[in-house]
Enzyme design. Structure first.
Site, PDB file in Angstrom:
ATOM      1  N   LYS A 165      -7.135   8.139  -1.648  1.00 54.57           N
ATOM      2  CA  LYS A 165      -8.496   8.551  -1.264  1.00 54.57           C
ATOM      3  C   LYS A 165      -9.033   9.729  -2.083  1.00 54.57           C
ATOM      4  CE  LYS A 165      -7.538   7.222   3.545  1.00 54.57           C
ATOM      5  NZ  LYS A 165      -6.073   7.008   3.435  1.00 54.57           N
ATOM      6  N   PRO A 222     -17.137  14.211 -10.097  1.00 54.80           N
ATOM      7  CA  PRO A 222     -17.088  12.919 -10.786  1.00 54.80           C
ATOM      8  C   PRO A 222     -16.164  12.891 -12.003  1.00 54.80           C
ATOM      9  CG  PRO A 222     -19.325  13.379 -10.107  1.00 54.80           C
ATOM     10  CD  PRO A 222     -18.528  14.618  -9.792  1.00 54.80           C
ATOM     11  N   ASN A 223     -16.190  13.925 -12.825  1.00 48.51           N
ATOM     12  CA  ASN A 223     -15.372  13.913 -14.037  1.00 48.51           C
ATOM     13  C   ASN A 223     -13.880  13.795 -13.712  1.00 48.51           C
ATOM     14  OD1 ASN A 223     -14.980  14.348 -16.970  1.00 48.51           O
ATOM     15  ND2 ASN A 223     -14.026  16.255 -16.257  1.00 48.51           N
ATOM     16  N   THR A 247     -11.139   7.344  10.753  1.00 47.41           N
ATOM     17  CA  THR A 247     -11.127   6.994  12.184  1.00 47.41           C
ATOM     18  C   THR A 247     -10.683   8.167  13.049  1.00 47.41           C
ATOM     19  OG1 THR A 247      -9.072   5.871  11.637  1.00 47.41           O
ATOM     20  CG2 THR A 247     -10.938   4.480  12.145  1.00 47.41           C
ATOM     21  N   ASP A 264      -3.265   4.260  -2.075  1.00 42.99           N
ATOM     22  CA  ASP A 264      -4.166   4.746  -1.020  1.00 42.99           C
ATOM     23  C   ASP A 264      -4.083   6.270  -0.953  1.00 42.99           C
ATOM     24  OD1 ASP A 264      -5.573   5.211   1.333  1.00 42.99           O
ATOM     25  OD2 ASP A 264      -4.008   4.405   2.641  1.00 42.99           O
ATOM     26  N   LYS A 295       0.846  -1.210   0.000  1.00 43.39           N
ATOM     27  CA  LYS A 295       0.000   0.000   0.000  1.00 43.39           C
ATOM     28  C   LYS A 295       0.877   1.254   0.000  1.00 43.39           C
ATOM     29  CE  LYS A 295      -2.369   1.520   3.837  1.00 43.39           C
ATOM     30  NZ  LYS A 295      -2.202   2.972   3.903  1.00 43.39           N
ATOM     31  N   ARG A 307       3.463  -0.417  11.180  1.00 43.22           N
ATOM     32  CA  ARG A 307       4.637  -0.330  12.051  1.00 43.22           C
ATOM     33  C   ARG A 307       4.943  -1.622  12.801  1.00 43.22           C
ATOM     34  NH1 ARG A 307       2.376   5.099  14.448  1.00 43.22           N
ATOM     35  NH2 ARG A 307       0.514   4.014  13.707  1.00 43.22           N
ATOM     36  N   HIS A 347     -11.402  12.416  -3.742  1.00 39.48           N
ATOM     37  CA  HIS A 347     -12.625  13.110  -3.336  1.00 39.48           C
ATOM     38  C   HIS A 347     -12.691  14.383  -4.173  1.00 39.48           C
ATOM     39  CE1 HIS A 347     -15.330  14.484   0.264  1.00 39.48           C
ATOM     40  NE2 HIS A 347     -15.884  14.708  -0.915  1.00 39.48           N
ATOM     41  N   ASP A 348     -13.416  14.303  -5.300  1.00 35.48           N
ATOM     42  CA  ASP A 348     -13.468  15.463  -6.204  1.00 35.48           C
ATOM     43  C   ASP A 348     -14.738  15.338  -7.048  1.00 35.48           C
ATOM     44  OD1 ASP A 348     -12.664  17.678  -7.860  1.00 35.48           O
ATOM     45  OD2 ASP A 348     -10.582  17.215  -7.374  1.00 35.48           O
TER      46      ASP A 348
HETATM   47  O1  C5P Z   1       1.526   1.512  11.346  1.00 38.29           O
HETATM   48  P1  C5P Z   1       0.058   1.192  11.353  1.00 38.29           P
HETATM   49  O2  C5P Z   1      -0.237  -0.282  11.458  1.00 38.29           O
HETATM   50  O3  C5P Z   1      -0.707   2.009  12.357  1.00 38.29           O
HETATM   51  O4  C5P Z   1      -0.415   1.644   9.888  1.00 38.29           O
HETATM   52  C1  C5P Z   1      -1.744   1.566   9.499  1.00 38.29           C
HETATM   53  C2  C5P Z   1      -1.918   2.012   8.073  1.00 38.29           C
HETATM   54  O5  C5P Z   1      -3.315   2.006   7.799  1.00 38.29           O
HETATM   55  C3  C5P Z   1      -1.439   3.425   7.779  1.00 38.29           C
HETATM   56  O6  C5P Z   1      -1.003   3.460   6.406  1.00 38.29           O
HETATM   57  C4  C5P Z   1      -2.658   4.270   7.976  1.00 38.29           C
HETATM   58  O7  C5P Z   1      -2.658   5.434   7.194  1.00 38.29           O
HETATM   59  C5  C5P Z   1      -3.759   3.318   7.484  1.00 38.29           C
HETATM   60  N1  C5P Z   1      -5.086   3.588   8.016  1.00 38.29           N
HETATM   61  C6  C5P Z   1      -5.374   3.583   9.380  1.00 38.29           C
HETATM   62  N2  C5P Z   1      -6.629   3.845   9.821  1.00 38.29           N
HETATM   63  C7  C5P Z   1      -7.599   4.100   8.946  1.00 38.29           C
HETATM   64  C8  C5P Z   1      -7.346   4.097   7.583  1.00 38.29           C
HETATM   65  C9  C5P Z   1      -6.055   3.836   7.148  1.00 38.29           C
HETATM   66  O8  C5P Z   1      -4.482   3.340  10.190  1.00 38.29           O
HETATM   67  N3  C5P Z   1      -8.803   4.298   9.393  1.00 38.29           N
END
Ligand code: C5P
Length: 243
Positions: free
Chosen positions: A66, A71-72, A128, A64, A37, A220, A68-69
């Site tokens: 994301k 549709p075209n 989140t 990844d 990713k 991580r 957000h704009d």
């Molecule tokens: O290092 P860690 O396991 O926290 O990384 C989680 C990955 O998932 C990161 O790339 C983070 O941006 C992504 N992510 C997240 N929570 C979300 C959506 C994406 O942690 N709700």
């Protein structure tokens, strides 16, 4: 679950500053990781430079960023994402059903034209980092976070997208409301032995997979480990013992 089935479900977040480190991660971990990713950090630093590297290792490339704009714009961007070799990408469901349909159209047009495998398009529902308080006070939305997540997931399905990104906390409710075929990719995964870092809603790999996650995102817990191969092998072991 055998090794191939586990590999298919594992997504590694290449959240690193340096492209050489990202390449090293792909090199070392592709035998274990089905999808890499690339998020905004690496994309804004190096564009799609790493795509061919990932493809050579027979892993999926998940962009990844994301979208957000209008549709075209999203349709054209989605076309280029697939044209340039990604096969997973995501959009914000709050962009609306027409925008999500446009993402699908752009992606499918490119897949057809360049003979690519069917793209997997996921929607981000509610970030989140958005709390109930922010939803109510800043965004004037009276629903609970979970109600809003489900509504947006339904919109994504109606638009023809494949699934959503969702925390382990929402996983079961989404599968219940949208069906088992609706893909859920779950971040915030922490093996039993690893640090929580800044994540709040965490789950172990085993519990997320047992709750129905189709893909789990490792970050991580693997990338910060002193021995990354050992870390991923421990995760494989934990999954095998728990499922
Ligand atoms: O290092 P860690 O396991 O926290 O990384 C989680 C990955 O998932 C990161 O790339 C983070 O941006 C992504 N992510 C997240 N929570 C979300 C959506 C994406 O942690 N709700």
């Amino acid at each position: 679950m055998d090794n191939n089935e586990i590999r298919e479900k594992l997504v590694l977040a290449l959240d690193v500053e340096d492209i050489n480190e990202a390449k090293q991660l792909v090199n070392d971990l592709s035998p274990y990781i089905g999808t890499f990713k690339v998020g905004l950090q690496l994309f804004c630093g190096y564009g799609l430079e790493i795509v061919n590297y990932i493809k050579e290792k027979n892993s999926n490339f998940f962009l990844d960023v994301k979208f957000h704009d209008i549709p075209n714009t999203v349709e054209k961007a989605s076309y280029n994402v697939i044209k340039n070799g990604a096969n997973f990408f995501n959009v914000h469901a709050t962009g609306g059903i027409e925008m999500m349909k446009a993402a699908k159209k752009g992606a499918m047009d490119a897949a057809l034209k360049y003979d690519r495998k069917k793209p997997l398009i996921l929607a981000v529902t509610v970030l989140t980092s958005i709390s109930q308080e922010v939803l109510e006070n800043e965004l004037s939305n009276k629903k609970t976070v979970e109600e809003f997540v489900i509504q947006l997931a339904k919109n994504a399905k109606e638009a023809g997208l494949d699934g959503v990104v969702a925390s382990a906390r929402e996983l079961k409710a989404i599968k219940k409301a949208l069906g088992d075929d609706f893909v859920v990719l779950t971040p915030g995964i922490r093996p039993k032995w690893s640090l929580k870092d800044d994540q709040q809603r965490i789950a172990t790999p085993t519990s997320a997979l047992n709750d129905g996650a189709d893909y789990i995102v490792l970050g991580r817990a693997v990338t910060s480990a002193s021995d990354r191969i050992e870390a991923i092998e421990k995760i494989y072991q934990e999954i095998k013992e728990g499922i």
